[in-house]
Design a protein around this motif. Structure first.
Motif, PDB file in Angstrom:
ATOM      1  N   ILE A 118       0.823  -1.207   0.000  1.00  0.00           N
ATOM      2  CA  ILE A 118       0.000   0.000   0.000  1.00  0.00           C
ATOM      3  C   ILE A 118       0.862   1.263   0.000  1.00  0.00           C
ATOM      4  O   ILE A 118       0.345   2.361  -0.214  1.00  0.00           O
ATOM      5  N   ARG A 119       2.166   1.127   0.219  1.00  0.00           N
ATOM      6  CA  ARG A 119       3.043   2.298   0.211  1.00  0.00           C
ATOM      7  C   ARG A 119       3.194   2.818  -1.212  1.00  0.00           C
ATOM      8  O   ARG A 119       3.168   2.076  -2.181  1.00  0.00           O
ATOM      9  N   LYS A 145      -5.446  -0.617   0.371  1.00  0.00           N
ATOM     10  CA  LYS A 145      -4.952   0.523  -0.404  1.00  0.00           C
ATOM     11  C   LYS A 145      -5.928   1.704  -0.359  1.00  0.00           C
ATOM     12  O   LYS A 145      -5.520   2.831  -0.033  1.00  0.00           O
ATOM     13  N   SER A 148      -6.107   3.115   3.330  1.00  0.00           N
ATOM     14  CA  SER A 148      -4.908   3.857   3.739  1.00  0.00           C
ATOM     15  C   SER A 148      -4.818   5.198   3.019  1.00  0.00           C
ATOM     16  O   SER A 148      -4.408   6.206   3.612  1.00  0.00           O
ATOM     17  N   ALA A 149      -5.195   5.198   1.729  1.00  0.00           N
ATOM     18  CA  ALA A 149      -5.173   6.458   0.979  1.00  0.00           C
ATOM     19  C   ALA A 149      -6.189   7.452   1.526  1.00  0.00           C
ATOM     20  O   ALA A 149      -5.917   8.655   1.605  1.00  0.00           O
ATOM     21  N   PRO A 164      -4.617   5.932  -5.808  1.00  0.00           N
ATOM     22  CA  PRO A 164      -5.158   4.803  -5.049  1.00  0.00           C
ATOM     23  C   PRO A 164      -6.366   4.152  -5.718  1.00  0.00           C
ATOM     24  O   PRO A 164      -6.528   2.929  -5.637  1.00  0.00           O
ATOM     25  N   SER A 360       0.726   6.561   1.504  1.00  0.00           N
ATOM     26  CA  SER A 360      -0.172   6.148   0.431  1.00  0.00           C
ATOM     27  C   SER A 360      -0.859   7.363  -0.179  1.00  0.00           C
ATOM     28  O   SER A 360      -1.446   8.181   0.525  1.00  0.00           O
TER      29      SER A 360
END
Length: 599
Positions: A118-119, A145, A148-149, A164, A360
């Motif tokens: 997800i980074r 993803k 986190s975004a 994302p 993210s």
């Protein structure tokens, strides 16, 4: 009729016309490559899956926007609402310094204990899965993803939601391909279809979404991949029209037709911003390298980057969050002068530090903001310097934002069409084409890798940069094969052909009437009795090729059959030997291609 007979019958057709029935027994014994149509039933099935995927992705995209709005409202305004708002109008004062780091801590924990994938901004990670992992993305990425975004952007991260969403759509497509029985190529198509659907659902830009998928994910331009991706993009755009409407995401007043002098200046603006894009890309990776040397675990880097985001957000609140309103203000002529220069500088600092920390978020909106700001500044300067040219700073903003993305990502056509689709200004197309092409040219001259591929290049991954038609596909086997074939007779013995076998690696074997029955290689002669007839050395039916097939067909058939040469036989009389094609012949044809490229 069994499956093998059915395949052989299809293989023995030319442009859909069956060969003589008398050839069927021979074709059943021989191994001939299957001739596939451009579009078949399997492609239709992939299209159906792509459309269903796009509909789901369209709703997921709007859900992500709502979650970003929810996190933003809770973090900066203390209210429970999903309205998509900018954090810039908050009244928290110096408390803003703490909000982005809190989001960074949460994202870091999700990356460490959920999925490291997800980074980053999503597209390079999707490219890596396509190139190295047969387009297999873990299912958990499909929800980690976007979540986190949403946390990163909602707590002030200076990113766009598009990266994302593109990554999430691609992950959904990959998971769909893993659930059902698909090939690696079909999974790649579904991944690209999901990514294109994510972009189309976010911006209402179906054509540029397809082009972006082609330029950054598919690495090809074939009907069996293009059609599903295009249909997915249309379906996702339809979902957006249903939920959001048809208005362009970046509204701007109607533009006047540019003069020739103005077009030249817009191209110059694009070239200058293409030059800037090189240093923007280098700065991002320079900052990323600095984070690599920090004596703390990478899980804490997003929080450290968040401190800088918060500090800059106190000075320049409009750098916080997505910033689509900043882009619209630039192309509409509402943000100009000294304000746009400072916004551009602070947005670049905030975004590059945060992205370098490995949090993210997306890159498209920040690049558009930085490029648009540079375009406005250059446009105002040129308008004052050359008042008779009729230079419009709004068009310079439009050209600047697209040229920045074209230079940084090398997605030239996607950049041009995207700027048009998000503003619906047809008179901006010509300046966009000139400016983006100039920016692309300068960037390509000064920078080998792009903001999308530099990370992969550092990991040793080679990313295709050019998509040319397969040279082998252009040449018929009959034009490249050797016609003077040394054929051995089945009734000859090993001893009789001893001297002949030293001249080549393999030989076709014919019967007493000169009809092909098999192929033998030097290995077949090892430890054989000198009186052994050649017919006893033949271990399997011959793998053959027709002269009207392409060298690509021949190369693929050699790989599938694990052979280094193929007898070339008459399509109407498959036992009549007319030549032989070897791996060396395939390499020799590239000499002509190299000659065509020489000056």
């Amino acid at each position: 009729m069994n499956n093998s007979e059915s395949d052989l019958e299809r293989a023995a057709t030319a442009e859909g016309l069956p060969v003589a029935p008398s050839a069927a027994p021979v074709l059943e014994a021989a191994r001939v490559p299957l001739e596939r149509s451009l579009i078949d039933a399997r492609v239709v099935l992939i299209c159906a899956w792509a459309i269903a995927l796009a509909i789901v992705t369209g709703f997921v995209a709007q859900a992500l926007v709502a979650i970003i709005g929810l996190v933003t409202n809770i973090s900066f305004y203390g209210r429970f609402s999903t309205a998509f708002v900018s954090p810039a109008n908050n009244h928290l004062g110096w408390l803003v310094l703490f909000i982005p780091p809190i989001g960074g801590v949460i994202v870091g924990l999700m990356a460490r204990y959920g999925s490291k994938a997800i980074r980053g901004h999503g597209i390079p990670e999707a490219m890596e899965q396509v190139l190295l992992n047969e387009s297999r993305i873990p299912a958990r990425v499909t929800f980690l993803k976007p979540l986190s975004a949403a946390i990163s952007i909602g707590t002030g991260g200076p990113f766009g939601a598009e990266g994302p969403i593109i990554a999430t759509g691609g992950a959904l497509g990959s998971v769909l391909g893993q659930i059902f029985r698909t090939t690696a190529t079909e999974r790649k198509i579904l991944l690209a279809a999901g990514a294109a659907a994510g972009m189309a659902a976010t911006f209402g830009s179906p054509v540029s979404a397809v082009l972006l998928a082609v330029e950054l994910l598919l690495f090809e331009f074939r009907p069996r991949s293009l059609v599903p991706v295009a249909l997915a993009s249309v379906a996702a755009s339809a979902v957006r029209m249903l939920l959001v409407g048809t208005e362009p995401i970046f509204g701007m007043p109607m533009l006047a037709r540019p003069s020739g002098e103005a077009l030249a200046m817009y191209a110059l603006v694009g070239a200058l911003i293409g030059w800037v894009s090189v240093y923007v890309t280098r700065a991002v990776y320079w900052i990323e390298d600095l984070f690599e040397h920090l004596p703390v675990h990478w899980m804490w880097w997003p929080a450290i980057g968040g401190v800088f985001v918060g500090a800059i957000g106190i000075i320049s609140p409009h750098t916080l969050g997505v910033g689509y309103d900043n882009i619209e203000g630039m192309v509409a002529g509402k943000i100009a002068g000294e304000a746009v220069i400072w916004l551009c500088i602070f947005k670049f600092l905030s975004w590059s530090i945060s992205l370098g920390s490995g949090t993210s978020g997306g890159t498209l909106a920040p690049l558009f903001t930085i490029g648009g700001g540079c375009g406005v500044a250059l446009g105002e300067l040129f308008a004052l310097s050359f008042p008779r040219f009729g230079i419009d700073p709004r068009i310079c903003a439009l050209v600047g934002m697209a040229a920045m993305f074209a230079g940084a990502s090398r997605a030239l056509l996607a950049s041009v069409v995207f700027a048009f689709e998000t503003t619906l200004q047809p008179l901006g197309l010509l300046p966009l084409l000139g400016g983006c092409t100039a920016g692309y040219l300068v960037s390509a001259m000064l920078m080998r890798n792009t903001i999308m591929t530099e990370k992969l290049a550092r990991r040793g991954v080679r990313v295709p940069a050019e998509y040319a038609a397969d040279y082998l596909e252009r040449i018929h086997v009959g034009d490249a094969c050797s016609r003077n074939v040394i054929a051995l007779r089945e009734d000859q013995t090993v001893d009789e052909v001893h001297d002949i076998t030293a001249t080549h690696q393999g030989f076709p074997v014919v019967d007493v009437h000169g009809r092909l029955i098999g192929v033998v290689t030097r290995r077949d002669f090892m430890d054989r009795d000198p009186d052994t007839p050649l017919r006893a050395l033949i271990r399997r039916p011959p793998s053959v090729i027709f002269p009207d097939m392409s060298l690509r067909d021949a190369a693929d058939h050699m790989v599938r059959e694990d052979v280094g040469r193929l007898p070339v036989v008459d399509r109407d009389d498959p036992r009549r030997l007319i030549g032989i094609i070897t791996r060396s012949d395939l390499l020799k044809v590239h000499a002509k291609r190299l000659d065509e490229e020489r000056t």
